[in-house]
Design an enzyme around this catalytic site. Structure first.
Site, PDB file in Angstrom:
ATOM      1  N   HIS A  13      70.734  42.465   9.547  1.00  0.00           N
ATOM      2  CA  HIS A  13      70.512  43.685  10.331  1.00  0.00           C
ATOM      3  C   HIS A  13      69.004  44.127   9.561  1.00  0.00           C
ATOM      4  O   HIS A  13      68.665  43.968   8.538  1.00  0.00           O
ATOM      5  CB  HIS A  13      71.541  44.415   9.538  1.00  0.00           C
ATOM      6  CG  HIS A  13      71.544  45.964   9.664  1.00  0.00           C
ATOM      7  ND1 HIS A  13      72.700  46.305  11.204  1.00  0.00           N
ATOM      8  CD2 HIS A  13      71.221  47.228   9.117  1.00  0.00           C
ATOM      9  CE1 HIS A  13      72.675  47.943  11.469  1.00  0.00           C
ATOM     10  NE2 HIS A  13      72.099  48.514   9.915  1.00  0.00           N
TER      11      HIS A  13
ATOM     12  N   MET B 185      66.486  54.235  12.340  1.00  0.00           N
ATOM     13  CA  MET B 185      66.428  55.614  11.942  1.00  0.00           C
ATOM     14  C   MET B 185      65.122  56.143  12.147  1.00  0.00           C
ATOM     15  O   MET B 185      64.040  56.391  10.955  1.00  0.00           O
ATOM     16  CB  MET B 185      66.883  55.211  11.001  1.00  0.00           C
ATOM     17  CG  MET B 185      68.758  55.130  10.277  1.00  0.00           C
ATOM     18  SD  MET B 185      68.641  54.394   8.462  1.00  0.00           S
ATOM     19  CE  MET B 185      68.190  52.369   8.761  1.00  0.00           C
TER      20      MET B 185
ATOM     21  N   ASP C 247      66.866  48.107   8.341  1.00  0.00           N
ATOM     22  CA  ASP C 247      66.967  49.385   8.979  1.00  0.00           C
ATOM     23  C   ASP C 247      65.467  49.570   8.896  1.00  0.00           C
ATOM     24  O   ASP C 247      64.732  49.523   7.653  1.00  0.00           O
ATOM     25  CB  ASP C 247      67.767  49.297   7.462  1.00  0.00           C
ATOM     26  CG  ASP C 247      69.075  49.218   7.473  1.00  0.00           C
ATOM     27  OD1 ASP C 247      69.388  49.945   8.292  1.00  0.00           O
ATOM     28  OD2 ASP C 247      69.254  48.778   6.517  1.00  0.00           O
TER      29      ASP C 247
ATOM     30  N   SER D 200      72.294  42.526   5.732  1.00  0.00           N
ATOM     31  CA  SER D 200      71.711  43.747   5.840  1.00  0.00           C
ATOM     32  C   SER D 200      70.005  43.959   5.130  1.00  0.00           C
ATOM     33  O   SER D 200      70.358  43.153   3.736  1.00  0.00           O
ATOM     34  CB  SER D 200      71.457  45.569   5.148  1.00  0.00           C
ATOM     35  OG  SER D 200      70.282  45.834   5.435  1.00  0.00           O
TER      36      SER D 200
ATOM     37  N   MET E 185      63.239  52.101   8.680  1.00  0.00           N
ATOM     38  CA  MET E 185      62.644  54.172   8.327  1.00  0.00           C
ATOM     39  C   MET E 185      61.656  54.276   8.120  1.00  0.00           C
ATOM     40  O   MET E 185      60.676  53.783   7.778  1.00  0.00           O
ATOM     41  CB  MET E 185      63.418  54.334   6.684  1.00  0.00           C
ATOM     42  CG  MET E 185      65.466  53.552   6.535  1.00  0.00           C
ATOM     43  SD  MET E 185      65.043  53.796   5.569  1.00  0.00           S
ATOM     44  CE  MET E 185      66.949  52.942   5.006  1.00  0.00           C
TER      45      MET E 185
END
Ligand code: DX5
Ligand code: ZN
Length: 223
Positions: free
Chosen positions: A33, A68, A35, A8, A37
């Site tokens: 990966h 997310m 992430d 990640s 947000m």
């Protein structure tokens, strides 16, 4: 199913994402990966399509985009253009899920569905036939470096049981607090795709860290 190791980028040095991506590839990772947000679905903000686009020419790794976000659909097209290979949305978004899944598929990208620690895995069952990946969150999303929540392990077993009983082929991924030990527990429960931030990017030398994680989870996979 073949094991996938997905470092990640959230745990890499944010002053040089390109270096982090190249480091992951050199170290033998399979996927990268991301992430994403939004400061609303989770209490943190990370980065967006511009970072994905900037990193895309630097590596051939599969880009696994974990959204997310409360309104992920406003960025599906931007992420697709930026170089996403797969996009993961959260089942907590409820009745928006069917249209989100259709939009991601229409862009020609793989679809993942994630479930938070406090959400029952049953929420995913209606969508099993439509997804390429089921992501079991093993921390509450928003931050890297948190401790693995063992209570999530039965969800992996349920995801694996459904896959077997319904003869489906989605990947079972885990994300949060994954290291050699917790990764092996996930593999034993049925996971095949391992997202790891801190345990890989935090290693002094990432190559042996990726190899060790791959070895631990491969040995734990039930035969
Ligand atoms: C958590 C993210 C994870 C996180 C994992 O919100 O979805 O992907 O980066 O980081 P570690 O491996 O440090 O728990
Ligand atoms: Zn993630």
């Amino acid at each position: 199913m073949e094991i996938i190791i997905a470092p990640s980028l959230l745990a890499s040095n944010h002053a040089c994402f390109g270096e982090g991506a190249k480091r992951a590839e050199r170290s033998g990772a399979d996927w990268l990966h991301f992430d994403i947000m939004d400061g609303h679905f989770v209490p943190n903000i990370s980065f967006g399509p511009q970072v994905v686009k900037a990193v895309r020419p630097l590596t051939k790794l599969f880009f696994d985009i974990h959204l997310m976000c409360s309104k992920p659909d406003i960025l599906f097209e931007a992420f697709a253009k930026a170089g996403a290979d797969g996009m993961i949305i959260h089942v907590e978004l409820g009745d928006q899920i069917p249209s989100h899944i259709q939009k991601i598929k229409a862009l020609g990208k793989k679809v993942g569905l994630a479930v938070n620690p406090l959400t029952a895995i049953a929420a995913i069952e209606p969508y099993l036939e439509q997804i390429d990946l089921l992501l079991v969150m093993t921390v509450n999303p928003g931050f890297g470096g948190q401790e693995f929540i063992r209570e999530c392990l039965p969800k992996i077993q349920q995801a694996a049981a459904w896959r077997r009983d319904k003869a489906l082929a989605y990947r079972i991924s885990v994300d949060g607090g994954v290291n050699d030990e917790t990764g092996a527990d996930c593999a034993r429960a049925g996971a095949d795709t391992f997202v790891a931030g801190t345990s890989l990017f935090g290693a002094a030398d990432m190559k042996p860290a990726v190899a060790q994680l791959r070895r631990s989870v491969s040995e734990a996979v039930p035969h």
